[in-house]
Design a protein around this motif. Sequence first.
Motif, short mmCIF file in Angstrom:
data_model
loop_
_atom_site.label_atom_id
_atom_site.label_comp_id
_atom_site.label_asym_id
_atom_site.label_seq_id
_atom_site.Cartn_x
_atom_site.Cartn_y
_atom_site.Cartn_z
N TYR A 9 51.02 45.93 25.61
CA TYR A 9 50.60 44.52 25.67
C TYR A 9 50.18 44.26 27.11
CZ TYR A 9 50.82 39.48 24.57
OH TYR A 9 50.52 38.14 24.33
N GLN A 10 48.93 43.85 27.30
CA GLN A 10 48.40 43.67 28.64
C GLN A 10 48.41 42.20 29.04
OE1 GLN A 10 44.29 44.75 29.21
NE2 GLN A 10 44.31 44.22 31.38
N ILE A 11 48.93 41.93 30.23
CA ILE A 11 48.98 40.58 30.78
C ILE A 11 48.29 40.56 32.14
CG2 ILE A 11 50.50 38.79 31.73
CD1 ILE A 11 52.60 39.57 29.67
N TYR A 12 47.27 39.72 32.29
CA TYR A 12 46.73 39.46 33.62
C TYR A 12 47.66 38.42 34.25
CZ TYR A 12 43.81 38.08 37.48
OH TYR A 12 43.36 37.80 38.75
N THR A 13 48.54 38.88 35.10
CA THR A 13 49.74 38.15 35.45
C THR A 13 49.47 36.82 36.15
OG1 THR A 13 50.63 40.37 35.85
CG2 THR A 13 52.08 38.51 36.30
N LEU A 14 48.57 36.79 37.13
CA LEU A 14 48.31 35.55 37.85
C LEU A 14 47.76 34.48 36.92
CD1 LEU A 14 46.78 37.16 41.07
CD2 LEU A 14 48.87 35.78 41.00
N GLY A 15 46.86 34.86 36.01
CA GLY A 15 46.33 33.90 35.05
C GLY A 15 47.36 33.48 34.02
N PHE A 16 48.06 34.45 33.47
CA PHE A 16 49.11 34.19 32.48
C PHE A 16 50.12 33.17 33.00
CE2 PHE A 16 53.41 35.23 31.00
CZ PHE A 16 53.27 35.23 29.62
N CYS A 17 50.46 33.28 34.28
CA CYS A 17 51.48 32.42 34.88
C CYS A 17 50.91 31.11 35.44
CB CYS A 17 52.19 33.17 36.00
SG CYS A 17 53.19 34.57 35.39
N GLY A 18 49.59 30.92 35.35
CA GLY A 18 49.01 29.67 35.81
C GLY A 18 48.97 29.52 37.32
N ALA A 19 48.88 30.64 38.04
CA ALA A 19 48.84 30.59 39.50
C ALA A 19 47.46 30.13 39.97
CB ALA A 19 49.15 31.96 40.08
N PRO A 20 47.39 29.43 41.10
CA PRO A 20 46.08 29.05 41.65
C PRO A 20 45.31 30.29 42.07
CG PRO A 20 47.81 28.58 43.25
CD PRO A 20 48.50 28.96 41.97
N PHE A 21 43.97 30.22 42.03
CA PHE A 21 43.15 31.39 42.36
C PHE A 21 43.33 31.79 43.82
CE2 PHE A 21 39.16 33.38 43.78
CZ PHE A 21 39.15 34.47 42.93
N GLU A 22 43.29 30.85 44.73
CA GLU A 22 43.50 31.13 46.14
C GLU A 22 45.00 31.17 46.41
OE1 GLU A 22 41.22 31.69 48.49
OE2 GLU A 22 39.39 31.21 47.36
N ASN A 23 45.42 32.12 47.24
CA ASN A 23 46.83 32.20 47.61
C ASN A 23 47.17 31.03 48.54
OD1 ASN A 23 49.41 32.87 48.59
ND2 ASN A 23 48.98 35.05 48.46
N ASP A 24 47.92 30.06 48.01
CA ASP A 24 48.23 28.85 48.77
C ASP A 24 49.50 28.98 49.60
OD1 ASP A 24 50.13 28.86 46.77
OD2 ASP A 24 49.46 27.00 45.82
#
Length: 436
Positions: A9-24
């Motif tokens: 099962y593949q998860i694109y982790t940053l997207g899956f977790c709702g993280a902002p695109f830019e590292n804030d």
Amino acid sequence: MWAYETSFYQIYTLGFCGAPFENDGKLEHRILKVIDWIPHLKKLGVGAVLFNPIFESDTHGYNTRDYHKIDIRLGTNEDFAKVCKALHKEGIRIILDGVFNHAGRGFFGFQDVLEKRWDSPYKDWFNINFDGNSNYNDGLWYEGWEGNYDLVKFNLKNPAVADYLIDSVKSWIEEFDIDGLRLDVAYCLDTEFIKRLRRETDSFKSDFFLTGEMIGGDYNRIMSDELCHSATNYECYKGMFSALNSMNLFEIIHSLLRQFGPENWTLYKGRHLISFVDNHDVSRIASILNRPEHLKLIYTIMFGMPGIPTVYYGSEWGEKADKSQGDPALRPCFEKPQWTELTDTIASLCKAKNESKALNYGGFKSLLLTNRQCIFERECEGDRALVVINADEGSFHANFDARAGKGVDLISGKEIDFGGGLELSPYTAYIISKLQ
């Protein structure tokens, strides 16, 4: 190898977790969300989760800043250790995305070079020309991955770079007890580096699994007993949806015969490639297929053919997204998992893969092939499975030599009698086993 006997099962982790695109730079414990999805993963029946990049990066994860620290947008190392422990408790393995071809501009070594130039001890970690200039006007030129200068290419022939990256992998095994790696853009990696990584990971953990991203060409470039165990099967990814959309199943069966068929010249007989119908880099399959009725069929082909089937998060219930909308559209955050008729089918296919020696290790033989129908056989040590597809809107009578007359469809659980042929309803998909 455990990876050959299950599905991923593949998860694109940053997207899956709702993280902002830019590292804030703001710490959020988003990675713990994975724990809430474990009941869904168990019900689906997958045996491993492939996490796309989780380490501290500039933006999308593939421009790594720190190979020893979970991205602050996802949480802490302690958070991810908790996730790994929860997954392992339920018998689910963990595969991480190893981004070893390049780092981000924020990577500590590259930042040191920008500051100290010739005096930096890291200047030979990259391919740098101090007489040139970059797109970022750094006053020096460096090699970026395929012309992308936010991705600073490592000099993997430098032993210090290889030492750093392999020590990082060792720390992931020690801290998180990971079970495998996907090597990003493996087709760009130095072969000697992959060989060393295989030797070292074998010594760290005897059943450690390595797979590599290959877009095209001969997968044996990165896959052997000395290199990766597996590679991404982009040829059959394209062949599956193209064959169904053009109503020409010869396309996908030809590829499978070329790769795994009974002849001695086949390319990957006995190997276990990564099979997929979509991932974080391509349009979701529900947006590609011309006929929604073909969704069940394409997943049946994927689980039925040789390889390690991989399901991309959200696609198990038919989520749509097109590459033309941009990568973020392919990598969304879902509040909670959904369950549909398609998910039922995929769960049955996962169960079949977990339990069938033929699907895990069997060869590949085509028994019947027309433009719109195909039947192929997988067989290993007396265990046999027949994969049956009718992609047509009309019924079809299939006559083929199957050496038996009855079996059980592993998707529906129904008994199938094919003595004297097989009557196929429109858009039928079977995996027939327990043949009598």
